[in-house]
Scaffold this active site. Structure first.
Site, PDB file in Angstrom:
ATOM      1  N   ARG A  57     -67.165  -6.275  22.578  1.00 32.20           N
ATOM      2  CA  ARG A  57     -67.136  -5.522  23.836  1.00 32.20           C
ATOM      3  C   ARG A  57     -67.675  -4.131  23.538  1.00 32.20           C
ATOM      4  NH1 ARG A  57     -62.423  -6.646  25.370  1.00 32.20           N
ATOM      5  NH2 ARG A  57     -61.163  -4.909  24.679  1.00 32.20           N
ATOM      6  N   ASP A  94     -60.589  -1.130  21.035  1.00 33.52           N
ATOM      7  CA  ASP A  94     -60.551  -0.615  22.407  1.00 33.52           C
ATOM      8  C   ASP A  94     -59.409   0.387  22.434  1.00 33.52           C
ATOM      9  OD1 ASP A  94     -60.247  -0.103  25.119  1.00 33.52           O
ATOM     10  OD2 ASP A  94     -60.476  -2.202  25.732  1.00 33.52           O
ATOM     11  N   HIS A 111     -63.920  -0.525  35.862  1.00 31.89           N
ATOM     12  CA  HIS A 111     -62.764  -0.055  36.636  1.00 31.89           C
ATOM     13  C   HIS A 111     -62.849   1.455  36.729  1.00 31.89           C
ATOM     14  CE1 HIS A 111     -60.801   1.237  32.866  1.00 31.89           C
ATOM     15  NE2 HIS A 111     -61.145   0.078  32.349  1.00 31.89           N
ATOM     16  N   ASP A 155     -61.319   5.726  27.667  1.00 36.82           N
ATOM     17  CA  ASP A 155     -61.207   4.271  27.489  1.00 36.82           C
ATOM     18  C   ASP A 155     -62.509   3.796  26.842  1.00 36.82           C
ATOM     19  OD1 ASP A 155     -60.679   1.596  27.626  1.00 36.82           O
ATOM     20  OD2 ASP A 155     -60.664   1.457  29.816  1.00 36.82           O
ATOM     21  N   GLU A 213     -68.076  -2.042  30.730  1.00 38.81           N
ATOM     22  CA  GLU A 213     -67.569  -2.691  29.521  1.00 38.81           C
ATOM     23  C   GLU A 213     -67.821  -4.190  29.471  1.00 38.81           C
ATOM     24  OE1 GLU A 213     -63.240  -2.901  29.349  1.00 38.81           O
ATOM     25  OE2 GLU A 213     -63.105  -1.631  31.121  1.00 38.81           O
ATOM     26  N   HIS A 256     -56.369  -8.719  25.628  1.00 42.01           N
ATOM     27  CA  HIS A 256     -55.386  -7.648  25.477  1.00 42.01           C
ATOM     28  C   HIS A 256     -54.565  -7.837  24.213  1.00 42.01           C
ATOM     29  CE1 HIS A 256     -55.883  -6.948  30.039  1.00 42.01           C
ATOM     30  NE2 HIS A 256     -56.559  -6.055  29.371  1.00 42.01           N
ATOM     31  N   GLU A 260     -67.856  -0.552  25.503  1.00 41.90           N
ATOM     32  CA  GLU A 260     -67.330   0.098  26.711  1.00 41.90           C
ATOM     33  C   GLU A 260     -67.590   1.590  26.694  1.00 41.90           C
ATOM     34  OE1 GLU A 260     -63.014   0.157  27.044  1.00 41.90           O
ATOM     35  OE2 GLU A 260     -63.179   0.345  29.224  1.00 41.90           O
ATOM     36  N   HIS A 287     -56.588   2.460  34.305  1.00 45.79           N
ATOM     37  CA  HIS A 287     -57.121   1.726  35.454  1.00 45.79           C
ATOM     38  C   HIS A 287     -56.740   2.570  36.659  1.00 45.79           C
ATOM     39  CE1 HIS A 287     -56.760  -2.165  32.875  1.00 45.79           C
ATOM     40  NE2 HIS A 287     -57.783  -1.424  32.535  1.00 45.79           N
ATOM     41  N   ASP A 303     -29.735   2.169  23.304  1.00 45.00           N
ATOM     42  CA  ASP A 303     -29.615   3.504  23.894  1.00 45.00           C
ATOM     43  C   ASP A 303     -30.774   4.416  23.496  1.00 45.00           C
ATOM     44  OD1 ASP A 303     -28.972   3.691  21.272  1.00 45.00           O
ATOM     45  OD2 ASP A 303     -27.131   4.851  21.554  1.00 45.00           O
ATOM     46  N   HIS A 322     -63.767 -11.355  32.225  1.00 44.62           N
ATOM     47  CA  HIS A 322     -63.217 -10.181  32.931  1.00 44.62           C
ATOM     48  C   HIS A 322     -64.305  -9.470  33.735  1.00 44.62           C
ATOM     49  CE1 HIS A 322     -64.890  -7.316  29.940  1.00 44.62           C
ATOM     50  NE2 HIS A 322     -64.480  -8.146  28.998  1.00 44.62           N
ATOM     51  N   TYR A 325     -67.061 -13.300  24.263  1.00 39.85           N
ATOM     52  CA  TYR A 325     -65.919 -13.715  23.439  1.00 39.85           C
ATOM     53  C   TYR A 325     -66.054 -15.194  23.112  1.00 39.85           C
ATOM     54  CZ  TYR A 325     -64.615  -9.433  25.789  1.00 39.85           C
ATOM     55  OH  TYR A 325     -64.644  -8.151  26.291  1.00 39.85           O
TER      56      TYR A 325
END
Ligand SMILES: [Mn+2]
Length: 442
Positions: A408, A262, A356, A273, A386, A245, A410, A363, A42, A352, A390
């Protein structure tokens, strides 16, 4: 009092509605503000309104519905939860229909319970109804029932609409070009995120845990006035950075490895971002420098393509070429570059896309292609650039000193007539700058 958007004048929302209404033709727009989501049993997640709804109303209350009409008055109608003293003592204040008119500028407002009765009246004679098709089952049903009602009542002079349009396109297209208020919120989100990334650079030490850096980032977001992290912060050390991610953020940070962060703040529902990659021990190793340098060169080359008339596809291809040349120089890509680009063999290390849209959603809304061709960039568009590389710990092609390494970089970029404006320029990204900041904090 339910707090109004602290930093945004309500005129901003009125201007957006006027702009939208001018594009609706003989239409009506129906949006839902979203609802509380259960976290467990709840307890619920903190409410975060639907971006389109909030973009046009500034209202942050679960359950609300807005109707915007281009034609006859009332043009802007809100349906909100009725005031209820007991419920408000338990679960928080409500704006109520009177507040929706007085403070949110609605021409008319009703308790939510009257939606089924009022909606057919508001859609009667409207040519096109814009609704986010398939997004909210309850809203789709309300609109469908209203249309059925008008159809049945046609013999008595009521007129159902001819067409349903996807409101996500209608509103998303407006969100593509950031208005001054959107840019002010975005810039503030970037500024707060900049402080957070700098704080992480200063605090990072071997032996810390990823969640401690996550907590520091989000502490900086909140204490500086952001409402939330714009998305689940990614704080991945070593091999964890090769999971795109990764959000567990529960591992130890080890000397000699890299940390990929990130993370971005959300301010008045606009998102920053930002990704940066840091040496956990304070110094990049020679092998890490080689890889980092390739990603940074891709990032810079990509940003240079964020110009009026450019497009996200070209930016991606520019970055791919730099990354492929770099991978080849490291011995991680066989054959010539054009062949690698065509056969996509680089995907082993870069899987990737590069960019974006960025805005009220991290996004963001808005189409990427128009008529199957990449959409030309226009002044006021905001996008990320970005690129990354990897190299997983179990990659047998890579030399041991490169394995377990994810990088990365970005940035958030505003497309201007004069060229790209890197909104995130204050977050250091050269290796020397990063090492200097980390050294100064020790
Ligand atoms: Mn991004």
């Amino acid at each position: 009092m339910v707090p109004f958007e602290p930093n945004v004048s309500r005129d901003v929302y009125a201007q957006r509605r006027a702009r939208l209404a001018a594009n609706l033709g003989d239409g009506a727009l129906v949006l839902y503000g979203g609802e509380l989501r259960t976290r467990s049993n709840d307890t619920e997640f903190r409410f975060r309104p639907d971006s389109d709804f909030h973009y046009l109303t500034g209202l942050r209350e679960p359950g609300a519905v807005m109707v915007l009409r281009a034609g006859a008055a009332p043009k802007f109608v809100l349906f909100v939860r009725a005031r209820d003293r007991d419920a408000e003592i338990w679960a928080g204040r409500r704006v109520g229909p009177e507040g929706a008119m007085a403070r949110y500028g609605a021409d008319a407002a009703h308790p939510l319970g009257e939606l089924a009765e009022q909606l057919p009246k508001l859609l009667d004679g409207v040519a096109n109804v814009h609704v986010p098709l398939g997004r909210w089952r309850a809203l789709d049903q309300h609109v469908q029932r209203a249309i059925d009602h008008l159809r049945r009542r046609n013999r008595w002079g009521e007129t159902p609409p001819d067409a349903l349009c996807d409101a996500r396109t209608t509103v998303g297209e407006d969100r593509m070009t950031k208005d001054p208020a959107a840019m002010a919120s975005l810039r503030q989100a970037v500024e707060i995120s900049t402080h957070a990334h700098l704080a992480a650079m200063g605090a990072l030490r071997p032996g810390m845990f990823e969640y401690q850096i996550e907590a520091l980032l989000e502490y900086e977001f909140r204490r500086r006035g952001a409402q939330a992290a714009a998305y689940g912060s990614i704080v991945g050390g070593g091999d964890n950075a090769t999971i795109l991610h990764y959000v567990e953020n529960d591992d130890e940070l080890r000397d000699g490895e890299l940390l990929l962060i990130d993370a971005g703040a959300e301010v008045d529902l606009f998102a920053a971002d930002i990704s940066r990659t840091l040496p956990i021990g304070g110094r990049f190793s020679p092998a890490q420098r080689d890889v980092y340098d390739i990603v940074l060169r891709a990032n810079t080359a990509g940003i240079a393509g964020a110009v009026v008339g450019g497009d996200i596809d070209s930016i991606h291809r520019t970055c791919l070429r730099v990354l492929c040349e770099g991978l080849a120089s490291l011995g991680l890509l066989a054959g010539d570059i054009d062949e690698a680009l065509e056969k996509e063999t680089y995907k082993r290390y870069y899987m990737h896309r590069t960019s974006h849209w960025l805005g009220a959603d991290v996004h963001d809304a808005g189409h990427y292609t128009l008529g199957r061709t990449p959409r030309p960039l226009q002044p006021g568009f905001v996008l990320t650039v970005e690129p990354g590389l990897y190299i997983p710990a179990d990659d047998e092609l890579a030399p041991p000193e490169l394995r377990g390494c994810g990088i990365r970089i970005e940035d958030d970029v505003l497309v201007c007539e004069q060229g790209p404006e890197v909104l995130t320029w204050r977050v250091p990204k050269t290796m020397d700058e990063i090492e200097a900041i980390m050294a100064a904090a020790r």
